[in-house]
Design a protein around this motif. Structure first.
Motif, PDB file in Angstrom:
ATOM      1  N   VAL A  13      44.722  42.026  37.357  1.00 15.35           N
ATOM      2  CA  VAL A  13      45.297  40.695  37.512  1.00 15.35           C
ATOM      3  C   VAL A  13      46.802  40.862  37.687  1.00 15.35           C
ATOM      4  O   VAL A  13      47.476  41.434  36.833  1.00 15.35           O
ATOM      5  CB  VAL A  13      44.982  39.795  36.298  1.00 15.35           C
ATOM      6  N   ARG A  14      47.298  40.382  38.815  1.00 18.27           N
ATOM      7  CA  ARG A  14      48.729  40.508  39.120  1.00 18.27           C
ATOM      8  C   ARG A  14      49.416  39.164  38.916  1.00 18.27           C
ATOM      9  O   ARG A  14      48.788  38.106  39.020  1.00 18.27           O
ATOM     10  CB  ARG A  14      48.928  40.962  40.561  1.00 18.27           C
ATOM     11  N   PRO A  15      50.724  39.190  38.654  1.00 17.49           N
ATOM     12  CA  PRO A  15      51.455  37.923  38.492  1.00 17.49           C
ATOM     13  C   PRO A  15      51.466  37.120  39.792  1.00 17.49           C
ATOM     14  O   PRO A  15      51.652  37.682  40.875  1.00 17.49           O
ATOM     15  CB  PRO A  15      52.874  38.363  38.134  1.00 17.49           C
ATOM     16  N   LEU A  16      51.243  35.826  39.662  1.00 15.17           N
ATOM     17  CA  LEU A  16      51.309  34.931  40.818  1.00 15.17           C
ATOM     18  C   LEU A  16      52.755  34.610  41.154  1.00 15.17           C
ATOM     19  O   LEU A  16      53.578  34.399  40.255  1.00 15.17           O
ATOM     20  CB  LEU A  16      50.564  33.630  40.526  1.00 15.17           C
ATOM     21  N   LEU A  41      43.852  46.350  46.893  1.00 20.83           N
ATOM     22  CA  LEU A  41      44.528  45.054  47.015  1.00 20.83           C
ATOM     23  C   LEU A  41      43.502  43.922  46.984  1.00 20.83           C
ATOM     24  O   LEU A  41      43.691  42.926  46.280  1.00 20.83           O
ATOM     25  CB  LEU A  41      45.347  45.000  48.304  1.00 20.83           C
ATOM     26  N   ILE A  42      42.413  44.063  47.717  1.00 18.84           N
ATOM     27  CA  ILE A  42      41.387  43.011  47.755  1.00 18.84           C
ATOM     28  C   ILE A  42      40.757  42.830  46.376  1.00 18.84           C
ATOM     29  O   ILE A  42      40.550  41.697  45.926  1.00 18.84           O
ATOM     30  CB  ILE A  42      40.355  43.312  48.863  1.00 18.84           C
ATOM     31  N   GLU A  43      40.490  43.915  45.672  1.00 15.39           N
ATOM     32  CA  GLU A  43      39.962  43.816  44.302  1.00 15.39           C
ATOM     33  C   GLU A  43      40.950  43.081  43.400  1.00 15.39           C
ATOM     34  O   GLU A  43      40.569  42.238  42.592  1.00 15.39           O
ATOM     35  CB  GLU A  43      39.688  45.216  43.734  1.00 15.39           C
ATOM     36  N   ASP A  44      42.242  43.405  43.531  1.00 14.41           N
ATOM     37  CA  ASP A  44      43.269  42.744  42.720  1.00 14.41           C
ATOM     38  C   ASP A  44      43.381  41.264  43.077  1.00 14.41           C
ATOM     39  O   ASP A  44      43.594  40.421  42.196  1.00 14.41           O
ATOM     40  CB  ASP A  44      44.627  43.425  42.885  1.00 14.41           C
ATOM     41  N   LEU A  45      43.226  40.935  44.355  1.00 14.84           N
ATOM     42  CA  LEU A  45      43.259  39.524  44.758  1.00 14.84           C
ATOM     43  C   LEU A  45      42.111  38.752  44.109  1.00 14.84           C
ATOM     44  O   LEU A  45      42.322  37.653  43.579  1.00 14.84           O
ATOM     45  CB  LEU A  45      43.196  39.390  46.283  1.00 14.84           C
ATOM     46  N   TYR A  46      40.907  39.316  44.150  1.00 15.51           N
ATOM     47  CA  TYR A  46      39.771  38.655  43.489  1.00 15.51           C
ATOM     48  C   TYR A  46      40.040  38.490  41.988  1.00 15.51           C
ATOM     49  O   TYR A  46      39.849  37.404  41.430  1.00 15.51           O
ATOM     50  CB  TYR A  46      38.481  39.457  43.662  1.00 15.51           C
ATOM     51  N   ALA A  47      40.465  39.555  41.334  1.00 21.54           N
ATOM     52  CA  ALA A  47      40.698  39.501  39.882  1.00 21.54           C
ATOM     53  C   ALA A  47      41.737  38.432  39.544  1.00 21.54           C
ATOM     54  O   ALA A  47      41.566  37.663  38.591  1.00 21.54           O
ATOM     55  CB  ALA A  47      41.151  40.867  39.370  1.00 21.54           C
ATOM     56  N   GLY A  56      40.680  30.459  46.330  1.00 26.30           N
ATOM     57  CA  GLY A  56      41.195  31.302  47.398  1.00 26.30           C
ATOM     58  C   GLY A  56      42.539  31.861  46.973  1.00 26.30           C
ATOM     59  O   GLY A  56      43.218  31.276  46.126  1.00 26.30           O
ATOM     60  N   LEU A  57      42.915  33.010  47.544  1.00 24.86           N
ATOM     61  CA  LEU A  57      44.206  33.610  47.221  1.00 24.86           C
ATOM     62  C   LEU A  57      44.633  34.516  48.367  1.00 24.86           C
ATOM     63  O   LEU A  57      43.871  35.376  48.812  1.00 24.86           O
ATOM     64  CB  LEU A  57      44.130  34.417  45.920  1.00 24.86           C
ATOM     65  N   ALA A  58      45.860  34.303  48.830  1.00 18.38           N
ATOM     66  CA  ALA A  58      46.449  35.112  49.892  1.00 18.38           C
ATOM     67  C   ALA A  58      47.329  36.204  49.280  1.00 18.38           C
ATOM     68  O   ALA A  58      47.897  36.029  48.196  1.00 18.38           O
ATOM     69  CB  ALA A  58      47.281  34.229  50.818  1.00 18.38           C
ATOM     70  N   ALA A  59      47.443  37.322  49.996  1.00 16.81           N
ATOM     71  CA  ALA A  59      48.170  38.480  49.480  1.00 16.81           C
ATOM     72  C   ALA A  59      49.619  38.167  49.123  1.00 16.81           C
ATOM     73  O   ALA A  59      50.135  38.679  48.126  1.00 16.81           O
ATOM     74  CB  ALA A  59      48.105  39.633  50.488  1.00 16.81           C
ATOM     75  N   ASN A  60      50.279  37.318  49.905  1.00 12.81           N
ATOM     76  CA  ASN A  60      51.685  37.035  49.575  1.00 12.81           C
ATOM     77  C   ASN A  60      51.833  36.233  48.284  1.00 12.81           C
ATOM     78  O   ASN A  60      52.919  36.196  47.700  1.00 12.81           O
ATOM     79  CB  ASN A  60      52.426  36.375  50.738  1.00 12.81           C
ATOM     80  N   ASP A  72      36.308  32.344  47.094  1.00 17.98           N
ATOM     81  CA  ASP A  72      35.034  32.077  46.435  1.00 17.98           C
ATOM     82  C   ASP A  72      35.012  30.563  46.295  1.00 17.98           C
ATOM     83  O   ASP A  72      35.470  30.006  45.300  1.00 17.98           O
ATOM     84  CB  ASP A  72      34.946  32.779  45.078  1.00 17.98           C
ATOM     85  N   CYS A  73      34.513  29.911  47.324  1.00 15.21           N
ATOM     86  CA  CYS A  73      34.729  28.476  47.492  1.00 15.21           C
ATOM     87  C   CYS A  73      33.454  27.775  47.932  1.00 15.21           C
ATOM     88  O   CYS A  73      32.761  28.261  48.830  1.00 15.21           O
ATOM     89  CB  CYS A  73      35.823  28.289  48.549  1.00 15.21           C
ATOM     90  N   PRO A  74      33.155  26.629  47.342  1.00 14.49           N
ATOM     91  CA  PRO A  74      31.996  25.856  47.809  1.00 14.49           C
ATOM     92  C   PRO A  74      32.378  25.002  49.021  1.00 14.49           C
ATOM     93  O   PRO A  74      33.548  24.695  49.238  1.00 14.49           O
ATOM     94  CB  PRO A  74      31.684  24.963  46.607  1.00 14.49           C
ATOM     95  N   ASP A  75      31.359  24.631  49.791  1.00 17.79           N
ATOM     96  CA  ASP A  75      31.584  23.630  50.826  1.00 17.79           C
ATOM     97  C   ASP A  75      31.166  22.272  50.255  1.00 17.79           C
ATOM     98  O   ASP A  75      30.868  22.170  49.058  1.00 17.79           O
ATOM     99  CB  ASP A  75      30.849  23.985  52.119  1.00 17.79           C
TER     100      ASP A  75
END
Length: 188
Positions: A13-16, A41-47, A56-60, A72-75
């Protein structure tokens, strides 16, 4: 029967990054290396997304200037969409424009009715470089558009106008996480 690791279960888990951080306004660079560093990076984004209770979460948003996001989003029919996209590009955004509630992990607690297309198609790649095409409608389409905006240095408040925009900027100025520098810092 086990189907593999849960996305993010091996991530950190990284700081937002919060509104006012320059990383959120800088357009992200294309990913060129499909390697272990990208997979991490993708694993860290999910965590990080799961820890913050996002969809949802973007790398920046964690300070990495690369064109990648996870979701990980519902419609609107409550079907779950789980995945990631590397170097996404919208190839279609159509259907009716719907104004719906939208928030952002980088603007905690802020929500505003934001106009978005009800249908979108995104093309890009997986973490291994395989082509991927994702189609979304309703809330999931909103999520895909939101994350693509992030990768271009945009925030959902950029899509607000008039009273909605003024109210959002006022809420940002009053937020405990508001950037220093007064109203000019908020009008970014």
């Amino acid at each position: 029967m086990r189907h593999g690791a849960i996305p993010g279960s091996r991530g950190a888990v990284r700081p937002l990054r919060l509104f006012g951080d320059p990383a959120l306004r800088a357009p992200c660079e294309e990913v060129t290396a499909y390697d272990a560093e990208l997979a991490r990076l993708i694993e860290d984004l999910y965590a990080t997304m799961y820890a913050a209770h996002g969809v949802g979460l973007a790398a920046n948003q964690i300070g990495v200037g690369l064109r990648v996001f996870v979701f990980d989003c519902p419609d609107d029919e409550d079907h779950r969409h789980l995945g990631h996209v590397v170097n996404p590009r919208p190839v279609a955004a159509d259907g009716v424009t719907v104004r719906g509630p939208e928030g952002c992990l980088s603007l905690p607690g802020l929500e505003a009715g934001t106009p978005r297309h009800d249908h979108v198609v995104i093309e890009g790649a997986t973490m291994t470089g395989e082509p991927v095409r994702i189609e979304g409608t309703g809330f999931f389409a909103r999520c895909l558009q939101h994350e693509c905006d992030h990768l271009d240095g945009g925030l959902f408040i950029d899509r607000l106008a008039g009273l909605r925009r003024r109210r959002a900027l006022r809420a940002i100025r009053r937020a405990p996480w508001a950037p220093t520098g007064g109203a000019d810092a908020v009008e970014a």
